[in-house]
Design a protein around this motif. Structure first.
Motif, PDB file in Angstrom:
ATOM      1  N   GLU A  74      -4.780  -7.569   2.110  1.00 26.64           N
ATOM      2  CA  GLU A  74      -4.727  -6.643   3.242  1.00 26.64           C
ATOM      3  C   GLU A  74      -4.091  -5.310   2.875  1.00 26.64           C
ATOM      4  O   GLU A  74      -4.139  -4.354   3.659  1.00 26.64           O
ATOM      5  CB  GLU A  74      -3.936  -7.287   4.387  1.00 26.64           C
ATOM      6  CG  GLU A  74      -2.431  -7.329   4.202  1.00 26.64           C
ATOM      7  CD  GLU A  74      -1.953  -8.403   3.227  1.00 26.64           C
ATOM      8  OE1 GLU A  74      -0.738  -8.451   2.939  1.00 26.64           O
ATOM      9  OE2 GLU A  74      -2.797  -9.191   2.743  1.00 26.64           O
ATOM     10  N   GLU A 119      -5.504   4.181   0.098  1.00 22.91           N
ATOM     11  CA  GLU A 119      -6.560   5.183   0.242  1.00 22.91           C
ATOM     12  C   GLU A 119      -6.274   6.410  -0.622  1.00 22.91           C
ATOM     13  O   GLU A 119      -5.153   6.908  -0.684  1.00 22.91           O
ATOM     14  CB  GLU A 119      -6.687   5.619   1.704  1.00 22.91           C
ATOM     15  CG  GLU A 119      -7.239   4.530   2.611  1.00 22.91           C
ATOM     16  CD  GLU A 119      -7.570   5.064   3.997  1.00 22.91           C
ATOM     17  OE1 GLU A 119      -7.358   6.276   4.246  1.00 22.91           O
ATOM     18  OE2 GLU A 119      -8.035   4.270   4.836  1.00 22.91           O
ATOM     19  N   ALA A 125       0.831  -1.204   0.000  1.00 23.62           N
ATOM     20  CA  ALA A 125       0.000   0.000   0.000  1.00 23.62           C
ATOM     21  C   ALA A 125       0.870   1.261   0.000  1.00 23.62           C
ATOM     22  O   ALA A 125       0.586   2.223  -0.729  1.00 23.62           O
ATOM     23  CB  ALA A 125      -0.930  -0.010   1.216  1.00 23.62           C
ATOM     24  N   THR A 134      -4.439  -2.200   1.524  1.00 22.09           N
ATOM     25  CA  THR A 134      -5.491  -1.265   1.133  1.00 22.09           C
ATOM     26  C   THR A 134      -4.906   0.130   0.932  1.00 22.09           C
ATOM     27  O   THR A 134      -4.247   0.673   1.828  1.00 22.09           O
ATOM     28  CB  THR A 134      -6.595  -1.199   2.208  1.00 22.09           C
ATOM     29  OG1 THR A 134      -7.136  -2.511   2.392  1.00 22.09           O
ATOM     30  CG2 THR A 134      -7.707  -0.253   1.778  1.00 22.09           C
TER      31      THR A 134
END
Length: 362
Positions: free
Chosen positions: A282, A286, A257, A284
């Motif tokens: 897992e 943003e 991420a 993620t």
């Protein structure tokens, strides 16, 4: 025969066994004697469960070898042919293949992943990625065994099968990098080095390699980078190369991420963020709606370099022959199948400068 077996997801090591057999080739399948196989981070991710895999199974998905036997309906291959394995064997008939996206084929690929390819001590077992290249022999769909000329070394052919197609394909097919552009590449393992070579092939003017392992920086420059930096220095290099505007393309080859977000932040408004790294569920990332709208940065996931395996395998061979792709230089180490766990451990060592390890078979 001998093969490296994952007994269950989560195991940290493979069991090199000699009681393994392939299934019999079906009408549209071929049996291949493996001669060389690359050790890829995706194998480690599959062993841990970060990537989909079935167990018990034989690991390895980047391989090359010699056809031993063909199914009754196979006409394009014959025993003795030299082939590259493709873990995406396009059927040529589904909506994705007919729509120009054979790398997303939903027929052969799904079937190859979930069909037992081996027997281990009499038990049915799977091949990772529908392959199982850490074995002396495999059975795969004929569309997943791509013929190359007899003078192409097995080690070179194996590299093309995954890492090179994925990395160079991400540049030429997914991103469509334009001559004179600026490119940042985050992650300089085997696939990242292939991305750097792809950016050089595409005519990028400035190519920045980003990796926390300083020992990789010299190799990155040898394969096409004009600049190399650690992640902490990326912002300074961005200002040096682009005047702070950001790169035309930022290509992420880690699958985390934080690095995907870093690639987005390093890209100019209207530029392209290409996600090549194979991350787990897992990871993620943003983004807020306002920055997506205002910046108009294109986020382009790249699965298997958006390749047509048959077309692009031939292209990579031609580029290697022409001296435009340095594949020999990507091989950092050769090991035997009995050393596979040492190879996997070396791949995960912090600070490792390995590009690609090759398992060689007699």
């Amino acid at each position: 025969m001998k093969a490296a077996v994952l007994e269950q997801i989560g195991d940290g090591e493979l069991d090199v066994r000699e009681d393994v057999a392939t299934t019999a080739p079906g009408p549209d399948e071929v049996r291949v004697r493996i001669k060389a196989a690359g050790v890829c981070h995706s194998d480690v991710s599959a062993m841990s469960g970060a990537l989909p895999a079935l167990a018990p199974g034989v690991m390895g998905h980047e391989g090359a070898g010699e056809v031993l036997e063909v199914g009754s309906r196979v006409t394009e291959l014959r025993p003795g042919d030299r082939v590259v394995l493709s873990f995406v064997p396009p059927c040529g008939r589904c909506a994705y293949c007919l729509g120009g996206q054979p790398h997303l084929c939903e027929v052969h690929t799904v079937a190859a992943f979930v069909t037992p390819r081996f027997e281990i001590g009499g038990r049915p077992a799977f091949g990772f990625g529908g392959c199982g290249a850490f074995a002396e022999e495999v059975v795969v769909p004929s569309a997943g065994a791509i013929k190359v000329d007899q003078d192409v070394p097995f080690e070179i052919a194996a590299l093309i099968g995954c890492g090179v197609l994925t990395g160079v394909g991400a540049v030429l097919n997914t991103a469509k990098v334009e001559p004179g552009s600026t490119v940042a590449v985050i992650g300089c393992g085997g696939v990242g080095i292939s991305v750097l070579q792809g950016a050089r092939l595409a005519g990028a003017a400035q190519i920045v390699a980003v990796d926390p392992v300083v020992e990789k920086h010299a190799a990155a420059k040898r394969f096409g980078a004009t600049h190399a930096t650690t992640p902490e220095g990326l912002e300074d290099v961005k200002h040096e190369v682009t005047g702070g505007r950001g790169f035309d393309y930022a290509i992420e080859v880690v699958g985390q991420a934080g690095t995907i977000r870093a690639a987005y932040d390093a890209t100019r408004r209207g530029g392209s963020v290409v996600v090549v790294g194979t991350g787990g569920p897992e990871e993620t990332v943003e983004f807020n709606a306002q920055e997506l709208f205002i910046n108009e940065k294109k986020i382009l996931p790249s699965f298997y370099g958006s390749v047509d395996p048959r077309r692009d395998t031939a292209r990579m061979v031609d580029l290697w022959r022409a001296g435009r792709l340095d594949l020999d230089g990507m091989i950092s180490r050769r090991i035997g199948l009995d050393e596979i766990n040492d190879g996997l451990a070396a791949l995960q060592e912090q600070g490792s400068a390995l590009i690609r390890q090759i398992v060689t078979f007699d």
